[in-house]
Design a protein around this motif. Structure first.
Motif, PDB file in Angstrom:
ATOM      1  N   SER A  54       0.820  -1.203   0.000  1.00 37.22           N
ATOM      2  CA  SER A  54       0.000   0.000   0.000  1.00 37.22           C
ATOM      3  C   SER A  54       0.857   1.259   0.000  1.00 37.22           C
ATOM      4  O   SER A  54       0.582   2.219  -0.745  1.00 37.22           O
ATOM      5  CB  SER A  54      -0.915  -0.014   1.235  1.00 37.22           C
ATOM      6  N   ARG A  58       1.527   4.291  -3.245  1.00 33.02           N
ATOM      7  CA  ARG A  58       1.370   5.740  -3.166  1.00 33.02           C
ATOM      8  C   ARG A  58       2.609   6.460  -3.709  1.00 33.02           C
ATOM      9  O   ARG A  58       2.479   7.495  -4.369  1.00 33.02           O
ATOM     10  CB  ARG A  58       1.071   6.141  -1.717  1.00 33.02           C
ATOM     11  N   TYR A  61       2.299   6.096  -7.480  1.00 35.66           N
ATOM     12  CA  TYR A  61       1.303   7.018  -8.038  1.00 35.66           C
ATOM     13  C   TYR A  61       1.925   8.409  -8.219  1.00 35.66           C
ATOM     14  O   TYR A  61       1.714   9.066  -9.254  1.00 35.66           O
ATOM     15  CB  TYR A  61       0.099   7.142  -7.103  1.00 35.66           C
ATOM     16  N   SER A 207      -6.980   0.306   2.988  1.00 36.91           N
ATOM     17  CA  SER A 207      -6.733   1.085   1.782  1.00 36.91           C
ATOM     18  C   SER A 207      -7.218   0.297   0.569  1.00 36.91           C
ATOM     19  O   SER A 207      -6.945  -0.898   0.438  1.00 36.91           O
ATOM     20  CB  SER A 207      -5.226   1.353   1.686  1.00 36.91           C
ATOM     21  N   TYR A 208      -7.960   0.964  -0.326  1.00 35.42           N
ATOM     22  CA  TYR A 208      -8.574   0.302  -1.483  1.00 35.42           C
ATOM     23  C   TYR A 208      -7.958   0.844  -2.772  1.00 35.42           C
ATOM     24  O   TYR A 208      -7.907   2.058  -2.977  1.00 35.42           O
ATOM     25  CB  TYR A 208     -10.078   0.540  -1.500  1.00 35.42           C
ATOM     26  N   HIS A 209      -7.540  -0.060  -3.657  1.00 36.00           N
ATOM     27  CA  HIS A 209      -6.827   0.344  -4.873  1.00 36.00           C
ATOM     28  C   HIS A 209      -7.406  -0.356  -6.103  1.00 36.00           C
ATOM     29  O   HIS A 209      -7.601  -1.583  -6.087  1.00 36.00           O
ATOM     30  CB  HIS A 209      -5.342  -0.005  -4.749  1.00 36.00           C
ATOM     31  N   GLY A 222      -4.967   4.559 -10.574  1.00 33.69           N
ATOM     32  CA  GLY A 222      -4.805   5.043  -9.212  1.00 33.69           C
ATOM     33  C   GLY A 222      -4.637   6.548  -9.094  1.00 33.69           C
ATOM     34  O   GLY A 222      -4.527   7.073  -7.978  1.00 33.69           O
ATOM     35  N   ASN A 300      -7.234   9.585  -0.704  1.00 32.75           N
ATOM     36  CA  ASN A 300      -8.205   9.253  -1.744  1.00 32.75           C
ATOM     37  C   ASN A 300      -8.459   7.762  -1.897  1.00 32.75           C
ATOM     38  O   ASN A 300      -9.206   7.363  -2.799  1.00 32.75           O
ATOM     39  CB  ASN A 300      -7.727   9.807  -3.090  1.00 32.75           C
ATOM     40  N   TYR A 301      -7.872   6.923  -1.042  1.00 29.79           N
ATOM     41  CA  TYR A 301      -7.961   5.475  -1.190  1.00 29.79           C
ATOM     42  C   TYR A 301      -8.614   4.820   0.023  1.00 29.79           C
ATOM     43  O   TYR A 301      -8.556   3.597   0.175  1.00 29.79           O
ATOM     44  CB  TYR A 301      -6.567   4.885  -1.441  1.00 29.79           C
ATOM     45  N   PRO A 344     -14.136   5.925  -1.697  1.00 30.65           N
ATOM     46  CA  PRO A 344     -12.799   6.462  -1.982  1.00 30.65           C
ATOM     47  C   PRO A 344     -12.809   7.270  -3.279  1.00 30.65           C
ATOM     48  O   PRO A 344     -13.328   6.816  -4.309  1.00 30.65           O
ATOM     49  CB  PRO A 344     -11.934   5.206  -2.106  1.00 30.65           C
ATOM     50  N   VAL A 346     -10.734   7.830  -5.496  1.00 29.51           N
ATOM     51  CA  VAL A 346     -10.089   7.242  -6.669  1.00 29.51           C
ATOM     52  C   VAL A 346     -11.082   6.488  -7.549  1.00 29.51           C
ATOM     53  O   VAL A 346     -10.934   6.431  -8.777  1.00 29.51           O
ATOM     54  CB  VAL A 346      -8.931   6.312  -6.242  1.00 29.51           C
TER      55      VAL A 346
END
Length: 523
Positions: A54, A58, A61, A207-209, A222, A300-301, A344, A346
């Motif tokens: 995670s 980031r 990204y 955290s979601y991606h 992302g 944002n996640y 989120p 994103v």
């Protein structure tokens, strides 16, 4: 200390899995530059520790936004520019080369010349006591340190196994994002010595991606468009700072996507390499980054929700909770629930990259201070084609499926607890053991049932309820709850008392005894 060694742009430290069509070579690990240049040939990162995965996402990204110039909204349409890069099948080499030319010197893991080792603070060598460092066992989050119990491995703080630079770098990131609050190594600044740190920005959170068919899709999906007012020179990552911030002052507030992704750490660290082998780390300083204030927590996640006291907080990581139970909070613009969950950010833009994106949830079940419980790593099948803005007809069906699964999970818990209380003739008996056993039977089956019916939904809107048969779905979850109930309570049905308790409590699976209504008053 070695001078300017182990540059993370070039040293292979990130584990990856390649696509089936990727041209050779296929190294197991790559440096940052090769990862960016070959992102279209890399299927995914293969980092085993979810919080490290995670955290690194980031950083990637932010680098992706920089080399593509998607770190600013202009010129032109941001979304179209992102799709143009996707169509090209790779990140722009000229952007990667230009960024590396400017900042390669800031990616040395050990830097005694410029005093700017990557994501570290070289001042700690003077501001902290060299005889009271944190040590590498404290740095590596899966190891026991100090008086902590050893669960997975034994170790000694006096003679620790030295981690590789790659392992140390990933754990350096974990500390920046998931580090605990509370007491840490003392740091003396301006004549004042203190030893108290604030929790990291992702501590306790899940955290979601979005995840695509390759790393290029994953990184582009992302990204979130920056505000029109963001300027890259005012939105620096930590390795882009001209000077290190004053630890005796309040922390700088992130002003854009790149600083929000990478510059929210509340911890300061410094790795000490082994003199004989710089590919090993011998020691580590870990302490607080800022004495005053806290960086505003935003991301944002994360799924953000509202507490009963009206405070905004991220949905916590829970290793016992399956990812499908959060699905409508990821797909719907305004998910249901008393906590007023917010999707989120994103996922508002991710589906523009591909309708076949999956969701990966990464986190660390832990408390705000020292206690760490368990990693969380889960993934869905392709779901973002069912997001509300892409397929609005499926939104009610997804929500109903999730609510039915949870409804019968709650009823099952009430039923087994009531059966236990009646069997033991103790109204205060909580039946937690039976409840845990029933949950272990029910939830995996309910998850399989959910995804089976989810895959059959019609995103076109041609069928009523998106093709979902609510009655059949209800009966399916009831059957799973009944099977779990009978399995857990079977051991006591051999006695009359036990059979009666099981029979009486079974009604909880159907919603409990009917509510009594007061008789109507005579006219």
């Amino acid at each position: 200390m070695p001078t300017n060694t182990h540059n993370l742009c070039d040293e292979p430290w990130i584990p990856v899995r390649w696509t089936d069509t990727a041209p050779s070579p296929h190294p197991e690990r790559v440096g940052l530059l090769e990862l960016l240049l070959r992102s279209g040939d890399i299927a995914t990162l293969t980092i085993t520790d979810p919080p490290a995965h995670s955290a690194l996402l980031r950083v990637l990204y932010a680098l992706t936004a920089r080399v593509t110039e998607l770190d600013e909204a202009a010129p032109g349409d941001w979304g179209e520019r992102r799709l143009d890069i996707l169509d090209a099948g790779q990140l722009p080499r000229e952007g990667i080369d230009a960024y590396a030319s400017r900042y390669r010197h800031r990616f040395f893991l050990y830097d005694s010349d410029g005093h700017r080792p990557w994501m570290q603070d070289a001042r700690l060598a003077e501001q902290c006591d060299a005889d009271k460092t944190a040590g590498v066992n404290k740095l590596i989050v899966t190891r026991p340190a100090g008086n902590t119990h050893a669960w997975f491995r034994h170790g000694s703080d006096a003679r620790p196994d030295l981690p590789t630079a790659a392992e140390a770098t990933l754990n350096l990131l974990v500390w920046h994002y998931y580090g605990p609050s509370g007491r840490c190594s003392a740091r003396e600044v301006n004549g004042i010595k203190t030893a108290s740190a604030t929790a990291g920005p992702l501590r306790t959170a899940l955290s979601y991606h979005p995840e695509g068919a390759n790393l290029l899709e994953t990184l582009l999906a992302g990204l979130v468009p920056p505000a029109q007012t963001v300027r890259r020179q005012d939105d620096p990552c930590p390795w882009e700072w001209e000077e290190l911030p004053d630890p005796d002052d309040v922390p700088p507030v992130p002003s854009g996507p790149c600083s929000r992704l990478t510059a929210c750490s509340q911890h300061a660290l410094l790795l000490v390499p082994d003199e004989a082998n710089p590919h090993l780390v011998r020691d580590a300083y870990i302490t607080w980054a800022y004495r005053k204030g806290r960086i505003p927590r935003d991301d944002n996640y994360l799924i953000w929700q509202i507490s009963q006291q009206g405070n905004r907080y991220p949905r916590p990581a829970d290793s016992r909770r399956a990812l499908w139970r959060d699905l409508d909070a990821l797909l719907l613009k305004e998910p249901p629930g008393t906590a007023q969950p917010q999707r989120p950010e994103v996922f508002t833009y991710a589906a523009e990259i591909s309708e076949d994106l999956r969701v990966r949830a990464l986190g660390f079940e832990q408390e705000g201070q020292a206690k760490d419980t368990q990693f969380v790593d889960a993934a869905t099948p392709p779901v973002l084609g069912f997001a509300e803005q892409q397929a609005p007809a499926t939104a009610p069906a997804v929500g109903r499926l999730r609510r039915l699964g949870e409804l019968y999970g709650r009823r099952l818990e009430r039923a087994v607890k009531r059966a236990w209380a009646e069997y033991t003739n103790d109204s205060k008996a909580n039946g937690d053991t039976w409840a845990a056993e029933a949950a272990a039977h029910y939830w995996p089956s309910a998850e399989a049932e959910f995804w089976h019916r989810f895959r059959e939904l019609d995103p076109t809107g041609r069928q009523p309820h998106a093709g979902l048969d609510p009655s059949a779905a209800r009966m399916a979850f009831l059957r799973l709850a009944t099977d779990a109930y009978e399995m857990v309570t079977a051991s006591i049905t051999r006695t009359q008392r036990g059979a009666k308790a099981v029979a009486n409590a079974r009604i909880e699976l159907y919603g409990g005894p009917p509510k009594k209504t007061a008789p109507a008053e005579a006219a």
